[in-house]
Design an enzyme around this catalytic site. Structure first.
Site, PDB file in Angstrom:
ATOM      1  N   THR A  45      -0.677 -33.482  -3.293  1.00 48.51           N
ATOM      2  CA  THR A  45      -1.523 -34.235  -4.223  1.00 48.51           C
ATOM      3  C   THR A  45      -1.954 -33.367  -5.392  1.00 48.51           C
ATOM      4  O   THR A  45      -1.848 -33.761  -6.559  1.00 48.51           O
ATOM      5  CB  THR A  45      -2.762 -34.782  -3.484  1.00 48.51           C
ATOM      6  OG1 THR A  45      -2.342 -35.665  -2.449  1.00 48.51           O
ATOM      7  CG2 THR A  45      -3.672 -35.536  -4.440  1.00 48.51           C
TER       8      THR A  45
ATOM      9  N   SER B 107       0.520 -32.627   5.063  1.00 48.02           N
ATOM     10  CA  SER B 107      -0.849 -32.659   4.566  1.00 48.02           C
ATOM     11  C   SER B 107      -1.408 -31.239   4.492  1.00 48.02           C
ATOM     12  O   SER B 107      -1.231 -30.445   5.405  1.00 48.02           O
ATOM     13  CB  SER B 107      -1.717 -33.510   5.497  1.00 48.02           C
ATOM     14  OG  SER B 107      -3.054 -33.513   5.064  1.00 48.02           O
TER      15      SER B 107
END
Length: 532
Positions: A244, A239
C-alpha cells in the site's frame, strides 16, 4: 421486511433466505454510518470516520478456512493448503446459520469484484454488522444505482459474526468458520468480526475462477506513469511488506493497493478501495493515506483514540499491531478513475526479511522471478494473523498462500508465460531489516526504498553496474544515486561480517528446504537457479 433505496430484482427470499428481521439493501455510506451508530457498533470519529473494534479476532483466521469437496472441484483444489469440508457438513452448517439468522437484521451490498467489465464477478455481500457493509462497500467496486435495479449475484457471501460453528457438527476446527462452496456459489463466514475476511473471501474466489480464463490473479498493488498506462508496475507482497505504502507514490497513478488481475488486455484492480495499516502512520511519511483517517466514511479499525476528542493514537498497539483504515480509492488524489492499467513493465516482489540478509533491491531473471514467486519468502508482521506478535519468517507461495485455492504452479506458470510474452523486468525488494536481524538491526529506510524503486521504474537502474550476489545468484546494483552504497551490500551493514555469513547460510538452507516441494512440478531452467 426490506428497506433501502434500491431493491434488486433478486432478493434474499428468492435465494431461499427467509425469516430475517429487517433487510437493508444497498444503503449508501451516510445511512450505513447512521445504522452502525444506532446499533452501537462503533463511534463517530474526526471528519465523519467510523471508529470500530473487531473483538477477539483482529486478523485473519487462515486455519479456519475450508473448501467444500465436491466432484467438480476435487481435482482442482490445492488441498494441502485448503482443508476440505464435506458437502453434508456444509449443508448442516448452512441450515444452522440460516436458523441463527432468523429475526435478525441484515445489510446487503450488491457489488462488483473486478474493474474490468469483461471479467468481474457480481457479488452479493450479506452482513450482520452495518459497519461490515460500509467496509465492503469501500473495498469492492460499486455499481451505478441503475445497474442495481436488475442486479443478480453470481456468488453470495454471508457474514454472521454472532454465529459460532460447532467443530463436531460442522466438520471444522473451531467456532470460527470460513467455508467456500463453489458449486453452490456461496461463502459462509461466522465467529469472527474481522472485516478483512469479507474481502479475502472474494479474492480467494477470483483466484480460483480466473486462471481458467488465462487471467493471472495477483496479491499485489499496482500503479502506472501519469498519462501512460502502458508504463505499469505491480508490487507483489504479503501484508506488512509495503504494498500500500509503495504503490501510493504521488508521482504515479494508483491502480490499486492489494488485489489485481492480469488479462490479455492488461492489469485491472479487483477492488474499489484500500485497506491500509495505520500503525506508526504519519502525515510526513504518508500524507495521502494519513489524510484518509479524517475523511468521511473511512472505517478506522482497532485503533486506540481519545474518548473525548476522538484523536487517533498511531503508536498505541494495545488492541493489535494490525490496526487499519478502509477507504474508497478516490480518497487518494492520484488514483486511477477506471482502475485499469497496461501489461506490467516492471514486476516488484516485496519481501520483509527479518534475517537482515537480503539486499534492498535485486534484479531477477525470468527463471529467478518464478523461483522467488513460488518461494514467496517474507516475514509475517505482528497482527496480520491471529497469534503473530513479532516478525516471523515464512514462505507463503505466490506471496499469498492463504488465498490460493489452486496449486502454486498454476499461478507460477501463468506469471511466467505473461512475463515472457510482455517482457517485464523483475525485481526483488527487501523492506525488512538491515544491519542485523530483527531485534538487532533496523528496518530498511523507506526513503532508500523509494529511491531504489524510482530508479527501477524510470529505467535508470538498469543502466548502472551490478554485482552477482554470492548467496542467491541475483544481480545487485553497486551504486544508486541518493542511496548509501553500504546499504546495497547487506554484509557490510553488519558489525560482525562472520555473523552475517552464518545468517545468510541459514536463510539459503531454508529456501532450499522449502523449494523441494516444487521440484517435480517445474522446468529445468527454474531448477537451475534454485538456491542451496
Amino acid at each position: 421486511m426490506t428497506s433501502g433505496r434500491v431493491n434488486p430484482t433478486q432478493r434474499l427470499e428468492d435465494q431461499g433466505i427467509t425469516g430475517l428481521g429487517q433487510v437493508y439493501y444497498n444503503l449508501l455510506e451516510p445511512a450505513l454510518i447512521e445504522a452502525a451508530l444506532r446499533r452501537g457498533e462503533g463511534e463517530l470519529g474526526q471528519g465523519g470516520t467510523l471508529l470500530v473494534e473487531t473483538g477477539e479476532h483482529t486478523g485473519r483466521s487462515p486455519k479456519d478456512k475450508f473448501v467444500v469437496e465436491t466432484p467438480s472441484v476435487e481435482g482442482q483444489i490445492w488441498w494441502e493448503n485448503n482443508p476440505p469440508m464435506t458437502p453434508e457438513a456444509f449443508e448442516v452448517l448452512y441450515a444452522d446459520m440460516l436458523e441463527h439468522m432468523k429475526g435478525r437484521d441484515f445489510f446487503v451490498q450488491d457489488l462488483y469484484g473486478g474493474a474490468d467489465p469483461a471479467h468481474r464477478l457480481d457479488m452479493r455481500m450479506v452482513t450482520e454488522l452495518a459497519w461490515h457493509g460500509l467496509f465492503i462497500r469501500h473495498m469492492l467496486r460499486r455499481p451505478s444505482r441503475e445497474a442495481l435495479e436488475s442486479f443478480v449475484p453470481d456468488f453470495t457471501v454471508i457474514n454472521c459474526p454472532s454465529f459460532k460453528a460447532d467443530p463436531s457438527r460442522h466438520g471444522c476446527r473451531s467456532e470460527t468458520i470460513i467455508a467456500l462452496n463453489l458449486d453452490a456459489k456461496l461463502i459462509l463466514i461466522g465467529g469472527t468480526g474481522y472485516a478483512g475476511e469479507n474481502k479475502k473471501s472474494v479474492f480467494t474466489l477470483l483466484n480460483y475462477l480466473l486462471p481458467e480464463k488465462g487471467i493471472m490473479p495477483m496479491h499485489c498493488s499496482a500503479n502506472h506513469a501519469p498519462g501512460n498506462p502502458v508504463d505499469t508496475a505491480i508490487f507483489f507482497g504479503l501484508s506488512g511488506t509495503g504494498k500500500t505504502t509503495l504503490s501510493a507514490d504521488p508521482a504515479r497513478v494508483l491502480i490499486g493497493d492489494d488485489e489485481h488481475g492480469w488479462s490479455d488486455r492488461g492489469t485491472f484492480n479487483f477492488e474499489g478501495g484500500c485497506y491500509a495499516k495505520t500503525i506508526s502512520l504519519s502525515a510526513e511519511a504518508e500524507p495521502e493515506i494519513y489524510a484518509t483517517t479524517q475523511k468521511f466514511g473511512t472505517v478506522v479499525e482497532n485503533m486506540v483514540y481519545d474518548p473525548e476528542t476522538k484523536e487517533l493514537d498511531f503508536e498505541d498497539d494495545r488492541l493489535t499491531a494490525n490496526m487499519r483504515c478502509a477507504y474508497p480509492l478516490e480518497y487518494i488524489s492520484n488514483a486511477s478513475e477506471d482502475a485499469l492499467g497496461g501489461h506490467p513493465k516492471n514486476i516488484i516482489m516485496l519481501t520483509c526479511d527479518a534475517f537482515g540478509v537480503l539486499p534492498p533491491i535485486a534484479r531477477l531473471t525470468p527463471a529467478q522471478a518464478m523461483y522467488h514467486f513460488l518461494s514467496g519468502f517474507t516475514s509475517k508482521v505482528a497482527g496480520t494473523e491471529d497469534g503473530v506478535t513479532e516478525p516471523e519468517p515464512t514462505f507463503s507461495t505466490c506471496f499469498g498462500a492463504p488465498f490460493m485455492p489452486r496449486r502454486p504452479e498454476v499461478y507460477g506458470n501463468l506469471l511466467r508465460e505473461k512475463i515472457a510474452k510482455h517482457g517485464a523486468t523483475c525485481w526483488l525488494v527487501n523492506t525488512g531489516w538491515t544491519g542485523g536481524a530483527y531485534g538487532t538491526g533496523s528496518r530498511m529506510p523507506i526513503r532508500a526504498t523509494r529511491s531504489l524503486l524510482t530508479a527501477a521504474l524510470d529505467g535508470s537502474l538498469t543502466q548502472g553496474e551490478f554485482r552477482k550476489d554470492p548467496n542467491f545468484g541475483f544481480d545487485v546494483p553497486v551504486a544508486v544515486e541518493g542511496v548509501a552504497d553500504i546499504l546495497l551490500d547487506p554484509r557490510r551493514t553488519w558489525a560482525d561480517a562472520d555473523a552475517y555469513d552464518v545468517q545468510a547460510k541459514k536463510l539459503v538452507n531454508m529456501f532450499a528446504e522449502n523449494f523441494a516441494q516444487y521440484a517435480e512440478h517445474i522446468d529445468e531452467d527454474v531448477k537451475a537457479v534454485a538456491i542451496g
